[in-house]
Each structure stands twice: as structure tokens, then as C-alpha cells.
Motif scaffolding. Structure first.
Motif, PDB file in Angstrom:
ATOM      1  N   VAL A  70      36.362 -42.263  63.284  1.00 19.41           N
ATOM      2  CA  VAL A  70      36.082 -41.774  64.420  1.00 19.41           C
ATOM      3  C   VAL A  70      37.186 -41.237  65.389  1.00 19.41           C
ATOM      4  O   VAL A  70      38.174 -41.817  65.290  1.00 19.41           O
ATOM      5  CB  VAL A  70      34.999 -42.495  65.428  1.00 19.41           C
ATOM      6  CG1 VAL A  70      33.824 -42.969  64.751  1.00 19.41           C
ATOM      7  CG2 VAL A  70      35.930 -43.767  65.991  1.00 19.41           C
ATOM      8  N   ASP A  71      37.024 -40.116  65.869  1.00 20.32           N
ATOM      9  CA  ASP A  71      38.214 -39.538  66.985  1.00 20.32           C
ATOM     10  C   ASP A  71      37.712 -38.559  67.650  1.00 20.32           C
ATOM     11  O   ASP A  71      36.513 -37.944  67.435  1.00 20.32           O
ATOM     12  CB  ASP A  71      39.244 -38.865  65.873  1.00 20.32           C
ATOM     13  CG  ASP A  71      40.655 -38.915  66.505  1.00 20.32           C
ATOM     14  OD1 ASP A  71      41.351 -39.412  66.146  1.00 20.32           O
ATOM     15  OD2 ASP A  71      40.730 -37.782  67.304  1.00 20.32           O
ATOM     16  N   LEU A  72      38.408 -38.173  68.910  1.00 22.65           N
ATOM     17  CA  LEU A  72      37.813 -37.179  69.550  1.00 22.65           C
ATOM     18  C   LEU A  72      38.320 -35.930  69.589  1.00 22.65           C
ATOM     19  O   LEU A  72      37.950 -34.696  70.187  1.00 22.65           O
ATOM     20  CB  LEU A  72      37.898 -37.729  71.134  1.00 22.65           C
ATOM     21  CG  LEU A  72      37.097 -38.360  71.835  1.00 22.65           C
ATOM     22  CD1 LEU A  72      37.438 -38.743  73.158  1.00 22.65           C
ATOM     23  CD2 LEU A  72      35.553 -37.718  71.933  1.00 22.65           C
ATOM     24  N   SER A  73      39.454 -35.694  68.742  1.00 23.44           N
ATOM     25  CA  SER A  73      40.061 -34.505  68.274  1.00 23.44           C
ATOM     26  C   SER A  73      39.451 -33.839  67.227  1.00 23.44           C
ATOM     27  O   SER A  73      39.737 -34.103  66.056  1.00 23.44           O
ATOM     28  CB  SER A  73      41.626 -34.640  68.423  1.00 23.44           C
ATOM     29  OG  SER A  73      41.958 -33.382  67.553  1.00 23.44           O
ATOM     30  N   ALA A  74      38.657 -32.721  67.520  1.00 25.40           N
ATOM     31  CA  ALA A  74      37.953 -31.950  66.454  1.00 25.40           C
ATOM     32  C   ALA A  74      39.008 -31.246  65.616  1.00 25.40           C
ATOM     33  O   ALA A  74      39.200 -31.368  64.248  1.00 25.40           O
ATOM     34  CB  ALA A  74      37.073 -30.617  66.873  1.00 25.40           C
ATOM     35  N   VAL A  88      32.705 -37.249  65.482  1.00 24.06           N
ATOM     36  CA  VAL A  88      33.386 -37.109  66.937  1.00 24.06           C
ATOM     37  C   VAL A  88      32.743 -38.089  67.777  1.00 24.06           C
ATOM     38  O   VAL A  88      31.837 -38.113  67.995  1.00 24.06           O
ATOM     39  CB  VAL A  88      33.224 -35.826  67.260  1.00 24.06           C
ATOM     40  CG1 VAL A  88      34.068 -35.403  68.571  1.00 24.06           C
ATOM     41  CG2 VAL A  88      33.538 -34.595  66.355  1.00 24.06           C
ATOM     42  N   ALA A  89      33.918 -38.915  68.245  1.00 22.00           N
ATOM     43  CA  ALA A  89      33.561 -40.165  69.077  1.00 22.00           C
ATOM     44  C   ALA A  89      34.501 -40.701  70.192  1.00 22.00           C
ATOM     45  O   ALA A  89      35.780 -40.605  69.320  1.00 22.00           O
ATOM     46  CB  ALA A  89      32.698 -41.002  68.279  1.00 22.00           C
ATOM     47  N   ASP A  90      33.905 -41.265  71.133  1.00 18.78           N
ATOM     48  CA  ASP A  90      35.044 -41.688  72.037  1.00 18.78           C
ATOM     49  C   ASP A  90      35.268 -43.309  71.620  1.00 18.78           C
ATOM     50  O   ASP A  90      34.285 -44.032  71.469  1.00 18.78           O
ATOM     51  CB  ASP A  90      34.457 -41.927  73.423  1.00 18.78           C
ATOM     52  CG  ASP A  90      35.482 -42.285  74.554  1.00 18.78           C
ATOM     53  OD1 ASP A  90      36.516 -43.063  74.054  1.00 18.78           O
ATOM     54  OD2 ASP A  90      35.256 -42.006  75.532  1.00 18.78           O
ATOM     55  N   LEU A 108      48.028 -46.918  65.537  1.00 16.70           N
ATOM     56  CA  LEU A 108      48.945 -46.039  66.142  1.00 16.70           C
ATOM     57  C   LEU A 108      48.319 -45.364  67.320  1.00 16.70           C
ATOM     58  O   LEU A 108      48.494 -43.919  67.480  1.00 16.70           O
ATOM     59  CB  LEU A 108      49.712 -45.042  65.066  1.00 16.70           C
ATOM     60  CG  LEU A 108      50.620 -45.679  64.312  1.00 16.70           C
ATOM     61  CD1 LEU A 108      51.107 -44.814  63.330  1.00 16.70           C
ATOM     62  CD2 LEU A 108      51.857 -46.358  65.062  1.00 16.70           C
ATOM     63  N   ALA A 109      47.285 -45.927  67.878  1.00 18.78           N
ATOM     64  CA  ALA A 109      46.493 -45.118  69.009  1.00 18.78           C
ATOM     65  C   ALA A 109      46.372 -45.833  70.018  1.00 18.78           C
ATOM     66  O   ALA A 109      45.850 -45.287  71.212  1.00 18.78           O
ATOM     67  CB  ALA A 109      45.059 -44.724  68.484  1.00 18.78           C
ATOM     68  N   SER A 110      47.143 -47.303  70.225  1.00 20.70           N
ATOM     69  CA  SER A 110      46.881 -47.730  71.723  1.00 20.70           C
ATOM     70  C   SER A 110      47.633 -47.261  72.869  1.00 20.70           C
ATOM     71  O   SER A 110      47.387 -47.379  73.738  1.00 20.70           O
ATOM     72  CB  SER A 110      47.622 -49.335  71.340  1.00 20.70           C
ATOM     73  OG  SER A 110      48.803 -49.189  70.935  1.00 20.70           O
TER      74      SER A 110
END
Ligand SMILES: C[S@@+](CC[C@H](N)C(=O)[O-])C[C@H]1O[C@@H](n2cnc3c(N)ncnc32)[C@H](O)[C@@H]1O
Length: 223
Positions: A70-74, A88-90, A108-110
Motif C-alpha cells: 500500500v502507498d499513497l503515491s500513484a 492506493v491507501a493511507d 524507509l518511510a517513518s
């Protein structure tokens, strides 16, 4: 929790896909070795939260898990599509039922979300009892706007360690943060977020390409 940061990733997704590729060499190998050590073998879905371009899907699959991202960036997901199933999700509002998944990683997203504690809390919500969560991120004590690595192997850390605001400040004009900016989560906040989410911290590791560690990771399980 969607922010301008994910829009920034849309603009830089092609660059990021190249950046987080085997060309990243020793760094990416170290990330994948740490995932292998902390996640361990298993089967069933392993949710890759903030999966980006899906660069770590092969490392998760090699352990026997089925990675789902899951990620918010298309823009980022356009690359990830070729590596794992994605949505696509928060990260702080995951589209999964309570106690439904055996494993999750967030790599690597914190420093890409304003409230990583909310992300950890939602990961804890979707994990089954006994489910495991692997966090891997930049080392909270040595990587950020407050740390100058231009004189390696000496690293200079300053008083901005306490700052939590989004910033583009960085010693490295060619890195990710100069492009998309980032937040800082101090070490105590990160570890307290694990306990607040009701997870049990099992193992912690820090690694570095030189003497000062640049990565910090842990496994936590849902009791
Ligand atoms: C530095 S990249 C890391 C991507 C991947 N995990 C990796 O290690 O290559 C951070 C990712 O977090 C994503 N992101 C930021 N905020 C998010 C949010 N609230 N929900 C889901 N993804 C988010 C961005 O779109 C970006 O792809």
C-alpha cells in the motif's frame, strides 16, 4: 494522513525507482539482509506499508511471504505494480480488517509521514495475534536535517535533533530528502509508539556502511 509529500513522490517516482534499484548496491543489500534477519521465513500475506516502487517485494517473497503493498503515491505504485499486488491507501488507515494479517513491514518511510505513531497503531490493529511487524528506517539519532555527514566518517549532530517539523534541510543535495523533504521522529518517540500500539518489541538492530549506523530496525509482535 495524505500530504504534499506523496505528491512530491509522484513527481520523483521515476528517479526513485532508479535510486532504490540494485544500483543502490551495498545500501539496498543491507536493507534486504536486515529484512531477512528480522522478518524471517513465513507464509501468508506480508503487508508492505508505504511500499513505494516495491523495491523490497523480492526480499519479502524470498522468505516465503506473499508481499502486498500500500502507498499513497500513484507515481510510485506505477512501478510497484510490476513487483507486487498494490492498493492506493493511507498507511494510517489501512484497508484491512482488524486482526487479519500475519505480518507487515514498513521500510524507509517513518520520515515520510507526520505521525508515524499513527501508522504503527494501524499496523498493530490489522495484525493477527502473534503477527509480526518489521520497522526499518533511517537511524533516528544519526540521519536527518540535524546530522551532517559531509565529513565522513565523522558525523556532526546538532540541536535540531529535537525538531519534528517537515523540512527539506539536508547535507546531501542529491538524496531523497532534498527532493521530497521529511519529518524526524526521535528515538524515544519511535520506541514509545511501539509500546503505545500494544506491540511487544522483540529485537532491535542498527547497521552502518561505515562506523556510524545509518539504519535502525526492529521486530515487534502483537501479543
Ligand atoms: C522513501 S519512500 C520508501 C518506499 C519503499 N518502502 C522503499 O523502501 O523503497 C516513502 C514512501 O512512503 C509513501 N507515503 C508517504 N506518506 C504515506 C501515507 N500516508 N500512506 C501511504 N504511503 C505514504 C510515499 O508515497 C513513498 O512511496
Amino acid at each position: 494522513m495524505g500530504t504534499g509529500t506523496t505528491a512530491a513522490y509522484d513527481a520523483h517516482a521515476d528517479w526513485y525507482n532508479d535510486f532504490m534499484s540494485p544500483a543502490a548496491g551495498e545500501y539496498l543489500r543491507r536493507v534486504h539482509a536486515t529484512i531477512a534477519e528480522l522478518l524471517g521465513p513465513g507464509d501468508g500475506i506480508c503487508l508492505d506499508v508505504c511500499c513505494g516502487t516495491g523495491a523490497h517485494a523480492p526480499a519479502v517473497a524470498d522468505l516465503g511471504w506473499t508481499p502486498v503493498g500500500v502507498d499513497l503515491s500513484a507515481g510510485q505504485l506505477r512501478h510497484a505494480l510490476h513487483r507486487l499486488p498494490v492498493a492506493v491507501a493511507d498507511a494510517a488507515a489501512l484497508p484491512f480488517a482488524d486482526a487479519s494479517l500475519p505480518a507487515a513491514v514498513c521500510v524507509l518511510a517513518s520520515t515520510d509521514v507526520p505521525d508515524y505513531g499513527a501508522v504503527i497503531a494501524d499496523i498493530a490493529r490489522v495484525l493477527q495475534p502473534g503477527g509480526r511487524f518489521v520497522h526499518l528506517g533511517v537511524h533516528p539519532c544519526f540521519i536527518g536535517a540535524f546530522a551532517d555527514w559531509s565529513g565522513q566518517p565523522r558525523v556532526v549532530v546538532d540541536e535540531r535533533y529535537a525538531d519534528r517539523e517537515h523540512t527539506f534541510e539536508t547535507w546531501n543535495p542529491d538524496g531523497v530528502r532534498a527532493r521530497v523533504g521529511g519529518w524526524h521522529i526521535p528515538l524515544a518517540d519511535l520506541l514509545n509508539a511501539v509500546m503505545t500500539a500494544g506491540l511487544h518489541l522483540d529485537r532491535v538492530t542498527e547497521t552502518g556502511g561505515n562506523a556510524v549506523p545509518d539504519l535502525f530496525a526492529f521486530t515487534a509482535t502483537k501479543p
